[in-house]
Motif scaffolding. Structure first.
Motif, PDB file in Angstrom:
ATOM      1  N   ALA A 115       5.949  -3.629  -0.480  1.00  0.00           N
ATOM      2  CA  ALA A 115       6.663  -2.139  -1.479  1.00  0.00           C
ATOM      3  C   ALA A 115       5.814  -2.622  -3.137  1.00  0.00           C
ATOM      4  O   ALA A 115       4.778  -3.889  -3.646  1.00  0.00           O
ATOM      5  N   HIS A 116       5.738  -1.880  -3.371  1.00  0.00           N
ATOM      6  CA  HIS A 116       6.477   0.343  -3.772  1.00  0.00           C
ATOM      7  C   HIS A 116       5.591   1.008  -4.272  1.00  0.00           C
ATOM      8  O   HIS A 116       5.796   1.202  -4.629  1.00  0.00           O
ATOM      9  N   TYR A 117       4.445   0.312  -4.085  1.00  0.00           N
ATOM     10  CA  TYR A 117       3.053   0.915  -3.786  1.00  0.00           C
ATOM     11  C   TYR A 117       1.780   0.652  -2.656  1.00  0.00           C
ATOM     12  O   TYR A 117       2.227  -0.387  -1.685  1.00  0.00           O
ATOM     13  N   PRO A 118       1.316   1.515  -2.794  1.00  0.00           N
ATOM     14  CA  PRO A 118       0.107   1.191  -1.938  1.00  0.00           C
ATOM     15  C   PRO A 118      -0.664  -0.244  -2.339  1.00  0.00           C
ATOM     16  O   PRO A 118      -1.225  -0.450  -2.773  1.00  0.00           O
ATOM     17  N   HIS A 119      -0.865  -1.392  -0.845  1.00  0.00           N
ATOM     18  CA  HIS A 119      -1.413  -2.539  -1.291  1.00  0.00           C
ATOM     19  C   HIS A 119      -3.024  -1.811  -0.689  1.00  0.00           C
ATOM     20  O   HIS A 119      -3.483  -1.538  -0.514  1.00  0.00           O
ATOM     21  N   ASN A 120      -3.525  -3.577  -0.954  1.00  0.00           N
ATOM     22  CA  ASN A 120      -4.440  -3.202  -0.791  1.00  0.00           C
ATOM     23  C   ASN A 120      -4.943  -2.836   0.813  1.00  0.00           C
ATOM     24  O   ASN A 120      -4.571  -3.654   1.604  1.00  0.00           O
ATOM     25  N   GLU A 121      -6.720  -2.360   0.569  1.00  0.00           N
ATOM     26  CA  GLU A 121      -6.314  -1.628   2.155  1.00  0.00           C
ATOM     27  C   GLU A 121      -6.575  -3.194   3.561  1.00  0.00           C
ATOM     28  O   GLU A 121      -6.411  -3.574   4.365  1.00  0.00           O
ATOM     29  N   THR A 122      -7.595  -4.371   3.040  1.00  0.00           N
ATOM     30  CA  THR A 122      -7.423  -5.614   3.591  1.00  0.00           C
ATOM     31  C   THR A 122      -6.019  -5.733   4.320  1.00  0.00           C
ATOM     32  O   THR A 122      -5.927  -6.463   5.144  1.00  0.00           O
ATOM     33  N   MET A 123      -4.986  -6.130   3.187  1.00  0.00           N
ATOM     34  CA  MET A 123      -3.837  -6.326   3.891  1.00  0.00           C
ATOM     35  C   MET A 123      -3.424  -5.374   5.242  1.00  0.00           C
ATOM     36  O   MET A 123      -2.695  -6.126   6.197  1.00  0.00           O
ATOM     37  N   ILE A 124      -3.662  -4.497   4.906  1.00  0.00           N
ATOM     38  CA  ILE A 124      -3.246  -2.993   6.192  1.00  0.00           C
ATOM     39  C   ILE A 124      -3.989  -3.801   7.387  1.00  0.00           C
ATOM     40  O   ILE A 124      -3.765  -3.768   8.900  1.00  0.00           O
ATOM     41  N   ARG A 125      -5.651  -3.875   7.237  1.00  0.00           N
ATOM     42  CA  ARG A 125      -5.867  -4.715   8.041  1.00  0.00           C
ATOM     43  C   ARG A 125      -5.568  -5.723   8.885  1.00  0.00           C
ATOM     44  O   ARG A 125      -6.125  -6.406  10.419  1.00  0.00           O
ATOM     45  N   LEU A 126      -5.520  -6.976   7.541  1.00  0.00           N
ATOM     46  CA  LEU A 126      -4.900  -8.061   8.222  1.00  0.00           C
ATOM     47  C   LEU A 126      -3.631  -8.267   8.821  1.00  0.00           C
ATOM     48  O   LEU A 126      -3.174  -8.429  10.175  1.00  0.00           O
ATOM     49  N   ALA A 127      -2.849  -7.078   8.646  1.00  0.00           N
ATOM     50  CA  ALA A 127      -1.220  -7.253   9.573  1.00  0.00           C
ATOM     51  C   ALA A 127      -1.843  -6.435  10.513  1.00  0.00           C
ATOM     52  O   ALA A 127      -1.384  -6.421  11.225  1.00  0.00           O
TER      53      ALA A 127
END
Ligand code: GCB
Length: 614
Positions: free
Chosen positions: A366-378
């Motif tokens: 939430a509530h906005y785009p997080h870091n691209e690295t966060m998504i890669r870690l997910a």
């Protein structure tokens, strides 16, 4: 001017990037020079470095000269220059300014960053200056020349600087301005800290003249298995540069025994469609990612991509064809221990590890785009993701520029993360109040998200309305969404006390999977009292206990993301004893201490995981 530049590029045999993708896909794989580190800065509340004394922008004057971006040095003892980056203080990039200097904690306005760097230019290479995020409006100057501006505090942007770099010292100046405005996205009113500055990585990426600028590879969710193929990988590859003659692009996923060649069309694009015999699906229990390599005659790029399908069937969410329950938690892009915006992979990994320890298979970023690295870690850790744009509360629904801004932020988010298996839901907003103009705005955003990506679900966090003990979800936007998702604050903003909660029931208009996007209440870690005492850990725990009982009565319930993993800073939260500018709805305090409710939710998730192993 723009046209002349285009002609020049075409004569030189280089075509600018097609307008539809403003960022080179997987640009982190092409870093030439990392510009993170200490940058000199100047605080400029009156914007003296931008406007002359008649309040005319220097950069719109004939010479363009006069602003702080000239980065002037005193060369003569009589010379008058009223700023000096070289001898100014420094800030860490990435990082917000508020958390780095007490004087800047509440600062909203303009701050100038300056970085000197050297670069060795290689012939036949193209160079792109990339910013992961700058909040909110930024003006970027290289060697005194303006590269452009960007609006939006959470999405990446880039400029091609091939013909602007110099051998030797280059001066890069960024004017970052986090002033809030009613017509922007987000608008003036939010429940989070308006951290300013260059909050994510900055680097120069380089590519060959003709290169792979974009690609998508995902499983086709409408494919029916045949005798020879159990799945279909579909997508596209796009070249930029001089791809007018058809070119061969090879795709290798060695571990899955996939070796395919496609040919690009006159626009440099080729569609990809590969039936596959056997493929391990990405899932939270087995977050398998395949090493993928794309090659054309001049370029190659490697990525790690997981393959999974996500779909809705009746009241079920199907991950790889099987019903799942989203055991989630909401997260802000903030490290409470700093406290401030997350500054790098370590901070991000810490938050996701805490979510895993809570028993999550899913997070709401939430509530906005997080870091691209966060998504890669997910992707790596096996957490499904709800990714959101900051269309939050009371947006200027009728302003076409505001809509264009929201759509741009949504498109940039989708383009950036389209290859990440973890992202299963695009969220187009949060708690937007019912009205016709809002319905029109949000419906257009929903249609845009569906048009840009038909492999994922589209939703938004809606609101409930109450009549007595009935909590009603009846928002016409629901028609356009794949899930019924809403925030409800029973036991905190409404409902007398936690033990009353099981008396409430929900009337939900849509026959879809229900995912509760928020519930919760504040507790000050270490404050203990009985379960009727606000702000105590016991109250929060009782609220969770009773919420979980109440929500279990919703037969279509397929997921929750309680509010929130960690306490977070918010200017709205003023109570001098319990809040002190902190929203205390976290399950973990700003000192990393787990509150009682953490364990309540953890044990609920353990029981859910027995029924839905994924
Ligand atoms: C909400 C908002 C969230 C707030 C939260 C709260 O409904 O979506 O941004 O922080 O409530 O704590 O009130």
């Amino acid at each position: 001017m723009k046209y002349a530049f285009l002609v020049l590029l075409l004569i030189a045999g280089v075509r600018p990037l097609p307008a539809q993708h403003t960022i080179v896909q997987n640009i982190a794989a092409r870093v030439e020079l990392n510009l993170d580190g200490r940058w000199n800065y100047l605080v400029d509340p009156y914007e003296n470095g931008f406007y002359d004394y008649r309040h005319q922008p220097y950069d719109q004057s004939a010479s363009g000269a006069g602003g702080f971006y000239d980065d002037k040095k005193q060369t003569d003892k009589g010379q008058l220059i009223e700023y000096d980056f070289d001898r100014g203080p420094t800030l860490k990039v990435p990082g917000d300014w508020n958390s780095q200097d007490d004087k800047l904690l509440y600062y909203e306005g303009t701050l100038w960053y300056r970085r000197i760097f050297q670069c060795t230019l290689q012939p036949h290479r193209r160079y792109f200056l990339y910013f992961g995020a700058v909040n909110y409006e930024s003006h970027i100057y290289l060697n005194g020349k303006k590269l452009g501006t960007h609006k939006g505090g959470f999405t990446p942007f880039q400029f091609e600087i091939t013909d602007k770099l110099k051998e030797g010292d280059n001066s890069l100046v960024v004017k970052a301005d986090n002033t809030r405005h009613p017509d922007e996205i987000p608008t003036v009113n939010t429940d989070w800290w308006n951290y300013g500055g260059i909050t994510r990585d900055v680097y120069i990426a380089s590519t060959p003249e003709t290169f792979i600028s974009d690609y998508q590879l995902q499983l086709d969710k409408s494919f029916t298995p045949t005798k020879t193929a159990e799945a279909l990988i579909s997508g596209y590859v796009q070249l930029a540069g001089q791809p007018s003659a058809p070119q061969a692009v090879t795709l290798d996923i060695a571990e899955a025994n996939i070796h395919t060649t496609v040919r690009t069309d006159a626009s440099g694009r080729a569609n990809i469609s590969i039936p596959v015999k056997a493929l391990t699906r990405w899932s939270p229990t087995n977050p398998k990612r395949y090493a993928v390599e794309l090659k054309c005659s001049t370029d190659q790029v490697a990525d790690n991509i997981g393959f999974r399908t996500i779909a809705v069937k009746g009241q079920d969410i199907l991950l790889n064809g099987k019903p799942t329950f989203l055991r989630g938690i909401s997260i802000h892009d903030e490290n409470p221990l700093i406290p401030g915006r997350n500054r790098g992979e370590g901070d991000l990994r810490m938050l996701l590890t805490w979510a895993k320890e809570l028993g999550c298979n899913y997070v709401r970023l939430a509530h906005y785009p997080h870091n691209e690295t966060m998504i890669r870690l997910a992707d790596e850790l096996g957490l499904m993701v709800w990714a959101e744009v900051p269309v939050y509360w009371t947006i200027s629904w009728t302003n076409p520029d505001t809509y264009a801004n929201a759509e741009k932020q949504l498109s940039d988010l989708i383009n950036r993360d389209r290859n990440r298996a973890s992202v299963i839901i695009w969220s187009i907003g949060n708690e937007t109040p019912l009205s016709e103009p809002r319905l029109d705005f949000m419906s257009r955003l929903a249609a845009k998200a569906h048009a840009l990506d038909n492999t994922r679900l589209v939703s938004a966090a809606l609101e409930v309305h109450r009549k007595g003990n009935d909590a009603i979800v009846d928002d016409p936007l629901g028609e356009k969404l794949d899930l019924v998702s809403f925030n409800e604050y029973a036991g905190w903003y409404w409902g007398d006390k936690p033990t009353d909660l099981p008396n409430y029931h929900f009337t939900i208009k849509y026959d879809r999977p229900v995912v509760i996007t928020e519930f919760g209440g504040d507790a000050l870690a270490g404050f203990h009292a009985d379960a009727q005492t606000r702000w105590s850990e016991e109250y929060q725990q009782a609220l969770y206990d009773n919420q979980l009982k109440m929500l279990s009565g919703i037969s279509a319930l397929r997921g929750i993301t309680p509010w929130i993993l960690c306490d977070f800073r918010s200017p709205r939260r003023q109570h001098p004893i319990y809040q002190n500018f902190w929203n205390r709805k976290g399950l973990i305090s700003e000192q990393g201490i787990r509150k009682k409710a953490f364990y309540t939710l953890q044990s609920f998730y353990q029981s859910i995981a027995k029924k839905y192993p994924e």
